[in-house]
Design a protein around this motif. Sequence first.
Motif, PDB file in Angstrom:
ATOM      1  N   LEU A 156       0.836  -1.190   0.000  1.00 18.16           N
ATOM      2  CA  LEU A 156       0.000   0.000   0.000  1.00 18.16           C
ATOM      3  C   LEU A 156       0.878   1.249   0.000  1.00 18.16           C
ATOM      4  CD1 LEU A 156      -2.875  -0.850   2.518  1.00 18.16           C
ATOM      5  CD2 LEU A 156      -2.915  -0.954   0.013  1.00 18.16           C
ATOM      6  N   PRO A 157       0.776   2.099  -1.027  1.00 15.34           N
ATOM      7  CA  PRO A 157       1.563   3.336  -1.068  1.00 15.34           C
ATOM      8  C   PRO A 157       0.954   4.409  -0.170  1.00 15.34           C
ATOM      9  CG  PRO A 157       0.148   3.208  -2.983  1.00 15.34           C
ATOM     10  CD  PRO A 157      -0.060   1.926  -2.224  1.00 15.34           C
ATOM     11  N   ASP A 158       1.475   5.608  -0.271  1.00 16.79           N
ATOM     12  CA  ASP A 158       0.978   6.712   0.551  1.00 16.79           C
ATOM     13  C   ASP A 158      -0.428   7.136   0.161  1.00 16.79           C
ATOM     14  OD1 ASP A 158       3.284   6.793   2.019  1.00 16.79           O
ATOM     15  OD2 ASP A 158       4.207   8.397   0.836  1.00 16.79           O
ATOM     16  N   VAL A 159      -0.854   6.757  -1.043  1.00 18.95           N
ATOM     17  CA  VAL A 159      -2.194   7.108  -1.517  1.00 18.95           C
ATOM     18  C   VAL A 159      -2.856   5.844  -2.066  1.00 18.95           C
ATOM     19  CG1 VAL A 159      -3.534   8.530  -3.101  1.00 18.95           C
ATOM     20  CG2 VAL A 159      -1.418   9.430  -2.122  1.00 18.95           C
ATOM     21  N   PHE A 160      -3.988   5.473  -1.495  1.00 14.14           N
ATOM     22  CA  PHE A 160      -4.719   4.297  -1.983  1.00 14.14           C
ATOM     23  C   PHE A 160      -6.188   4.396  -1.603  1.00 14.14           C
ATOM     24  CE2 PHE A 160      -3.782   3.051   2.359  1.00 14.14           C
ATOM     25  CZ  PHE A 160      -4.938   2.389   2.755  1.00 14.14           C
ATOM     26  N   THR A 161      -7.005   3.571  -2.239  1.00 17.47           N
ATOM     27  CA  THR A 161      -8.418   3.456  -1.884  1.00 17.47           C
ATOM     28  C   THR A 161      -8.803   1.984  -1.777  1.00 17.47           C
ATOM     29  OG1 THR A 161      -9.114   3.558  -4.215  1.00 17.47           O
ATOM     30  CG2 THR A 161      -9.077   5.631  -2.975  1.00 17.47           C
ATOM     31  N   LEU A 162      -9.780   1.703  -0.939  1.00 18.23           N
ATOM     32  CA  LEU A 162     -10.342   0.359  -0.759  1.00 18.23           C
ATOM     33  C   LEU A 162     -11.849   0.473  -0.850  1.00 18.23           C
ATOM     34  CD1 LEU A 162     -10.379  -2.663   0.232  1.00 18.23           C
ATOM     35  CD2 LEU A 162     -10.399  -1.727   2.557  1.00 18.23           C
ATOM     36  N   GLU A 163     -12.476  -0.442  -1.597  1.00 19.21           N
ATOM     37  CA  GLU A 163     -13.937  -0.455  -1.722  1.00 19.21           C
ATOM     38  C   GLU A 163     -14.461  -1.879  -1.626  1.00 19.21           C
ATOM     39  OE1 GLU A 163     -15.412   2.178  -5.114  1.00 19.21           O
ATOM     40  OE2 GLU A 163     -13.295   1.885  -5.623  1.00 19.21           O
ATOM     41  N   PHE A 164     -15.601  -2.051  -0.996  1.00 18.17           N
ATOM     42  CA  PHE A 164     -16.310  -3.328  -1.011  1.00 18.17           C
ATOM     43  C   PHE A 164     -17.751  -3.108  -0.559  1.00 18.17           C
ATOM     44  CE2 PHE A 164     -14.519  -2.904   3.226  1.00 18.17           C
ATOM     45  CZ  PHE A 164     -15.495  -3.394   4.082  1.00 18.17           C
ATOM     46  N   TYR A 217     -33.549  -4.095   7.879  1.00 20.16           N
ATOM     47  CA  TYR A 217     -32.589  -5.160   7.587  1.00 20.16           C
ATOM     48  C   TYR A 217     -33.285  -6.264   6.782  1.00 20.16           C
ATOM     49  CZ  TYR A 217     -29.989  -2.898  11.359  1.00 20.16           C
ATOM     50  OH  TYR A 217     -29.327  -1.979  12.142  1.00 20.16           O
ATOM     51  N   PRO A 218     -32.521  -7.029   5.989  1.00 20.07           N
ATOM     52  CA  PRO A 218     -31.100  -6.887   5.681  1.00 20.07           C
ATOM     53  C   PRO A 218     -30.887  -5.946   4.513  1.00 20.07           C
ATOM     54  CG  PRO A 218     -31.922  -8.874   4.684  1.00 20.07           C
ATOM     55  CD  PRO A 218     -33.099  -8.261   5.403  1.00 20.07           C
ATOM     56  N   TYR A 219     -29.650  -5.447   4.323  1.00 20.06           N
ATOM     57  CA  TYR A 219     -29.345  -4.590   3.195  1.00 20.06           C
ATOM     58  C   TYR A 219     -27.841  -4.617   2.912  1.00 20.06           C
ATOM     59  CZ  TYR A 219     -28.083  -1.318   6.954  1.00 20.06           C
ATOM     60  OH  TYR A 219     -27.536  -0.747   8.063  1.00 20.06           O
ATOM     61  N   TRP A 220     -27.484  -4.199   1.701  1.00 18.11           N
ATOM     62  CA  TRP A 220     -26.095  -4.029   1.301  1.00 18.11           C
ATOM     63  C   TRP A 220     -25.697  -2.571   1.463  1.00 18.11           C
ATOM     64  CZ3 TRP A 220     -22.644  -7.757   0.250  1.00 18.11           C
ATOM     65  CH2 TRP A 220     -23.111  -9.021  -0.123  1.00 18.11           C
ATOM     66  N   LYS A 221     -24.451  -2.334   1.825  1.00 16.23           N
ATOM     67  CA  LYS A 221     -23.930  -0.971   1.941  1.00 16.23           C
ATOM     68  C   LYS A 221     -22.544  -0.920   1.300  1.00 16.23           C
ATOM     69  CE  LYS A 221     -25.442   1.969   4.338  1.00 16.23           C
ATOM     70  NZ  LYS A 221     -26.405   3.056   4.069  1.00 16.23           N
ATOM     71  N   ARG A 222     -22.335   0.081   0.455  1.00 15.29           N
ATOM     72  CA  ARG A 222     -21.027   0.268  -0.170  1.00 15.29           C
ATOM     73  C   ARG A 222     -20.095   0.960   0.823  1.00 15.29           C
ATOM     74  NH1 ARG A 222     -18.193  -2.191  -4.115  1.00 15.29           N
ATOM     75  NH2 ARG A 222     -16.766  -0.804  -5.232  1.00 15.29           N
ATOM     76  N   ILE A 223     -18.973   0.306   1.149  1.00 14.96           N
ATOM     77  CA  ILE A 223     -17.973   0.861   2.048  1.00 14.96           C
ATOM     78  C   ILE A 223     -16.774   1.303   1.208  1.00 14.96           C
ATOM     79  CG2 ILE A 223     -16.501   0.443   4.050  1.00 14.96           C
ATOM     80  CD1 ILE A 223     -19.514   0.338   4.646  1.00 14.96           C
ATOM     81  N   ALA A 224     -16.325   2.529   1.413  1.00 11.28           N
ATOM     82  CA  ALA A 224     -15.187   3.060   0.665  1.00 11.28           C
ATOM     83  C   ALA A 224     -14.222   3.730   1.635  1.00 11.28           C
ATOM     84  CB  ALA A 224     -15.655   4.050  -0.396  1.00 11.28           C
ATOM     85  N   VAL A 225     -12.929   3.454   1.452  1.00 11.72           N
ATOM     86  CA  VAL A 225     -11.878   4.012   2.300  1.00 11.72           C
ATOM     87  C   VAL A 225     -10.879   4.735   1.410  1.00 11.72           C
ATOM     88  CG1 VAL A 225     -10.023   3.510   3.939  1.00 11.72           C
ATOM     89  CG2 VAL A 225     -12.146   2.168   3.995  1.00 11.72           C
ATOM     90  N   VAL A 229      -1.561   9.965   2.233  1.00 10.50           N
ATOM     91  CA  VAL A 229      -0.401  10.310   3.056  1.00 10.50           C
ATOM     92  C   VAL A 229      -0.725  10.197   4.538  1.00 10.50           C
ATOM     93  CG1 VAL A 229       1.433  11.970   3.495  1.00 10.50           C
ATOM     94  CG2 VAL A 229       0.410  11.812   1.216  1.00 10.50           C
ATOM     95  N   ARG A 230      -1.564  11.082   5.058  1.00 15.22           N
ATOM     96  CA  ARG A 230      -1.949  11.017   6.471  1.00 15.22           C
ATOM     97  C   ARG A 230      -3.462  11.022   6.660  1.00 15.22           C
ATOM     98  NH1 ARG A 230       0.901  16.142   8.886  1.00 15.22           N
ATOM     99  NH2 ARG A 230      -0.139  16.942   7.030  1.00 15.22           N
ATOM    100  N   ALA A 231      -4.168  11.582   5.710  1.00 16.92           N
ATOM    101  CA  ALA A 231      -5.610  11.767   5.859  1.00 16.92           C
ATOM    102  C   ALA A 231      -6.363  10.466   5.574  1.00 16.92           C
ATOM    103  CB  ALA A 231      -6.106  12.862   4.921  1.00 16.92           C
ATOM    104  N   LEU A 232      -7.348  10.149   6.415  1.00 17.45           N
ATOM    105  CA  LEU A 232      -8.177   8.951   6.259  1.00 17.45           C
ATOM    106  C   LEU A 232      -9.640   9.358   6.172  1.00 17.45           C
ATOM    107  CD1 LEU A 232      -8.445   5.786   6.350  1.00 17.45           C
ATOM    108  CD2 LEU A 232      -8.808   6.055   8.816  1.00 17.45           C
ATOM    109  N   LYS A 233     -10.309   8.899   5.134  1.00 20.67           N
ATOM    110  CA  LYS A 233     -11.746   9.131   4.982  1.00 20.67           C
ATOM    111  C   LYS A 233     -12.435   7.782   4.799  1.00 20.67           C
ATOM    112  CE  LYS A 233     -11.124  13.606   2.665  1.00 20.67           C
ATOM    113  NZ  LYS A 233     -11.379  14.373   1.424  1.00 20.67           N
ATOM    114  N   ILE A 234     -13.603   7.638   5.411  1.00 23.89           N
ATOM    115  CA  ILE A 234     -14.399   6.419   5.265  1.00 23.89           C
ATOM    116  C   ILE A 234     -15.824   6.807   4.901  1.00 23.89           C
ATOM    117  CG2 ILE A 234     -15.208   4.295   6.380  1.00 23.89           C
ATOM    118  CD1 ILE A 234     -12.838   4.468   8.259  1.00 23.89           C
ATOM    119  N   TYR A 235     -16.365   6.106   3.913  1.00 24.78           N
ATOM    120  CA  TYR A 235     -17.724   6.362   3.436  1.00 24.78           C
ATOM    121  C   TYR A 235     -18.581   5.111   3.648  1.00 24.78           C
ATOM    122  CZ  TYR A 235     -15.434  10.189   0.870  1.00 24.78           C
ATOM    123  OH  TYR A 235     -14.708  11.301   0.522  1.00 24.78           O
ATOM    124  N   ALA A 236     -19.819   5.328   4.059  1.00 23.05           N
ATOM    125  CA  ALA A 236     -20.816   4.264   4.153  1.00 23.05           C
ATOM    126  C   ALA A 236     -21.984   4.663   3.273  1.00 23.05           C
ATOM    127  CB  ALA A 236     -21.270   4.059   5.590  1.00 23.05           C
ATOM    128  N   GLY A 237     -22.126   3.985   2.134  1.00 22.69           N
ATOM    129  CA  GLY A 237     -23.112   4.433   1.163  1.00 22.69           C
ATOM    130  C   GLY A 237     -22.712   5.796   0.629  1.00 22.69           C
TER     131      GLY A 237
END
Length: 399
Positions: A156-164, A217-225, A229-237
Amino acid sequence: MKKIFSLGLLGLFLLAPVQAETQILKKIGKKIKNKSERRLDQKIDKTIDKGLDKVEEGMEGKEGDSIPKGDKDANQKPADTENTVKLWSKYDFVPGEVVIFEDDLQGERNGEFPSQWDLKKGNVEMAQLGDEMVINFPSTEWANIVPMMKEKGDYLPDVFTLEFDAYFSEFCTAYTLSFYDMVNQKNTTRLPNITIKPDDIFIQHSGSTEFKGDENYPYWKRIAVSFNVRALKIYAGEARVVNIPNFRHNPTGITIASRQCHEAQYAAIRNIRIATGDLELYDKMITDGKIVTNGIRFDSGKAILKPESMGVINEIVKLMQQYPEIRFSVEGHTDSDGDAQFNKNLSEQRANTVLNTLADQGIGRDRLVAKGFGEEVPVADNNSPEGKANNRRVEFVKM
């Protein structure tokens, strides 16, 4: 007895007209009641049939381990583009520029361990949810899996994204992210775990963030990270639920963990993607003359926009509003799966979908044209999921 019987006949004779009228009224009332009951029964039968159909649709898991189908789907687009634009109008997540891990679970077999993952502990298997395959965590004990990366060490470099996509079966469903690979790496710098629940995200050593979750419930939710460099953002839907400007940690890998709340419920993930690089739209346009993104996505084989595509589209709108002289050729590209002519037609349809969505947000159509190239101009090989993901892209070429 004869006397009593005679009196009874006399009374019956005298009351016959009244009783006849009463009997007629009773028969009419009974028929009305019977018809009403029949109509009500028919409505009830229809309702039961619909309910059974939904249950049967959702119980298409493997034998002895069925999974109920969720009422809501993270990848299911609202009824029209206008609703999508409105609901996701503030979404600003932009995926990384280059996909380094992609798992759409194509070709996986029900009941087998997912082929692109490694197991640290617990029990994980493929399962069928509705009409698609998912990675299922079937035990009440926590299980940890890591992606099988081509690059070893710190990938993982200094800049990356993760989605599921994450499946929430009830309020106690939870997923834990660790920013190191538990199979191949050691947590030498005490990287914190991040636990995602329906209405709460807990970051170890940093505390909890609450947000409004779904109620049904139940439901799907898109998670994105997103990490930069230092900043972290997380999205739910469509909502950004975490924004830490100084995370003070250096992520080196990915581990995803989950479990069932109890045996009657399920935890599952799908559509997992890791990408690297920061897509600075204006800088890319100036240096390269175009903006290339794999973050605009569509339903398979269709030109229907997925809601998470609005992150990139919203940023393009902002750019074009800020610089009214900019004009773009919106160009669609596909991977090599399927018929070449079909892919070319599909890529043009998708480019037009993007153009129309930009126009719906106030961008003049005279500033846009749409083109489709299908599989003709690949930027990567089509022999791996990652290569195909990078070829499935939309380019905004400056005119």
